[in-house]
Design a protein around this motif. Structure first.
Motif, PDB file in Angstrom:
ATOM      1  N   THR A  38       1.277   5.265   3.464  1.00 35.36           N
ATOM      2  CA  THR A  38      -0.163   5.518   2.342  1.00 35.36           C
ATOM      3  C   THR A  38       1.154   4.861   1.139  1.00 35.36           C
TER       4      THR A  38
ATOM      5  N   ILE B 141       1.930  -1.275  -6.027  1.00 41.68           N
ATOM      6  CA  ILE B 141       0.661  -1.656  -7.075  1.00 41.68           C
ATOM      7  C   ILE B 141       1.086  -1.202  -8.820  1.00 41.68           C
TER       8      ILE B 141
ATOM      9  N   CYS C 146       2.712   1.964   0.035  1.00 42.26           N
ATOM     10  CA  CYS C 146       1.923   0.421   0.205  1.00 42.26           C
ATOM     11  C   CYS C 146       1.569   0.786  -2.091  1.00 42.26           C
TER      12      CYS C 146
ATOM     13  N   LYS D 203      -4.015   0.879   4.864  1.00 47.83           N
ATOM     14  CA  LYS D 203      -2.418   0.574   3.817  1.00 47.83           C
ATOM     15  C   LYS D 203      -1.603  -0.629   4.380  1.00 47.83           C
TER      16      LYS D 203
ATOM     17  N   VAL E 161      -5.756  -0.561  -0.986  1.00 44.81           N
ATOM     18  CA  VAL E 161      -4.393  -0.130  -0.652  1.00 44.81           C
ATOM     19  C   VAL E 161      -4.329   0.732   0.263  1.00 44.81           C
TER      20      VAL E 161
ATOM     21  N   PRO F 128      -0.310  -3.551   1.716  1.00 48.67           N
ATOM     22  CA  PRO F 128       0.584  -3.473   0.368  1.00 48.67           C
ATOM     23  C   PRO F 128       0.340  -4.211  -0.577  1.00 48.67           C
ATOM     24  N   TYR F 129       0.009  -4.352  -2.237  1.00 50.26           N
ATOM     25  CA  TYR F 129      -1.097  -4.544  -3.030  1.00 50.26           C
ATOM     26  C   TYR F 129      -0.724  -6.285  -2.678  1.00 50.26           C
TER      27      TYR F 129
END
Length: 388
Positions: free
Chosen positions: A266, A273, A269, A383, A379, A385-386
């Protein structure tokens, strides 16, 4: 919240937690009081209480950390579900009950009755892995160090302002060079007594104009009495040293927190952002159990950046963001959007569109934070990635 809201009207044990003792109030499924007594804050006494309440009882505390930690761990050890009634919710709920006394017994009764009748008011108490719990503990210490540094900076500015306002206006108490000068020489008049060469040597790395401006400010100001100078310098030196130590410790703790979380999916990831750095990512990872929020609207409400909707008849109005919610997360989420205002990504474009519609800077930042929270929710939930 799934396990806490199940089935309605099950037995509830409300605990008004305290340092030495807790007050326990247990309501049966029929709403009758089965237990109403103080319990010592010890493993033995808590285990004895939990062994008597019966399987399926929901234990509700009013503090999930510190003095609430032992009751939560012993309740779980006894196989009981645990929930948390936030202090603000308990305070508001207490107004619905007769009387205005403030006692442990009444507070425990309010907790139990509220949990029985308003299960939606409860929050889960998630079980975390060791790394997350260690990171949370370190984050609390880091916040304490930042608070101490801020307090000392304010005091330092007050002393410098009273002695030499022109010098104080140039001092940056977050700059290690300025802190080095103040810790070694003291205030403006300690700098003047040490001489320009000593001052310039300690300010190495700063621009020549900054050193010249500071020296000009001192030279153009009136020196106070020698008694005041002797009183000022030791205070300035002490405060500068404390600020330096607090800032260094906060930086060390930030690095340790990042190290603990580097293997957390988390956290990794969240760093993808736009506008989310290690500090904000760690706060979100530590503070939010995403499984407790069915959608991004609930998360926005928890973070305090969802507008309050008001409806009367056919009139519907969305007003300013609620003042409730997690203020710490709210501030982090909003202020971290400052880095997006001039970006070319979707959030930067949205900020400029909001300003074009007449919003002030603060309102536009909140709007961007709310829009970005939808991405944060997705996200954290997946879990993943953006992806722009």
């Amino acid at each position: 919240m799934a396990d806490n809201a199940a089935p309605a009207r099950r037995a509830v044990l409300g605990l008004d937690v305290g340092k030495a003792t807790h007050w326990a109030c247990m309501l049966t499924r029929d709403g009758e009081i089965a237990v109403n007594r103080p319990v010592a804050n010890s493993e033995h006494e808590l285990d004895r209480l939990f062994s008597q309440v019966g399987e399926g009882t929901l234990v509700v505390v009013d503090q999930a950390r510190n003095i609430g930690a032992l009751p939560i761990s012993r309740a779980r050890r006894a196989g009981l579900d645990v929930a948390y009634l936030p202090g603000i919710a308990a305070h508001q709920a207490s107004r619905m009950f007769a009387g205005d006394a403030k006692t442990d017994e009444r507070d425990a009764h309010v907790i139990a009755r509220t949990a029985m009748g308003l299960p939606d008011a409860l929050l889960p108490v998630p079980e975390r892995d060791g790394n997350l719990e260690a990171a949370r503990s370190l984050a609390s210490q880091r916040d304490h160090m930042v608070t101490c540094a801020t307090r000392d900076k304010n005091r330092l500015r007050s002393i410098l302002l009273e002695s030499c306002p022109a010098f104080e206006a140039l001092v940056d108490p977050s700059d290690p060079r300025w802190l080095r000068v103040l810790a070694r020489l003291g205030g403006a008049w300690g700098v003047a007594d040490a001489g320009r060469a000593s001052f310039s040597a300690l300010m190495r790395g700063a621009g020549g104009s900054a050193r010249a401006d500071a020296w000009t400010a001192i030279a153009s100001s009136t020196r106070p009495s020698e008694v005041m100078v002797r009183a000022e310098n030791p205070q300035v030196k002490m405060l500068a040293r404390r600020i330096s130590e607090a800032m260094e410790e906060a930086s060390r703790l930030d690095a340790e927190i990042a190290s603990l979380l580097e293997s957390d999916d988390t956290y990794a990831c969240l760093l993808t952002i736009p506008g989310i750095g290690p500090r904000t990512a760690s706060e979100l990872t530590i503070a939010i159990d995403i499984s407790s929020f069915p959608d991004h609207d609930h998360l926005a409400s928890y973070c305090g950046i969802a507008p309050r909707n008001r409806r009367s008849g056919t009139s519907i109005a969305s007003v300013a963001a609620s003042r409730q919610g997690n203020k710490r997360l709210k501030n982090l989420l909003i202020f971290s959007c400052n880095s997006l205002t001039r970006s070319a990504n979707r959030f930067g474009e949205y900020y400029r569109a909001c300003r074009g519609r007449g919003m002030c800077h603060g309102e536009a930042l909140k709007a961007v934070a709310r829009k970005r929270l939808k991405v944060i929710y997705a996200v954290m939930r997946d879990k993943a990635p953006y992806a722009a």
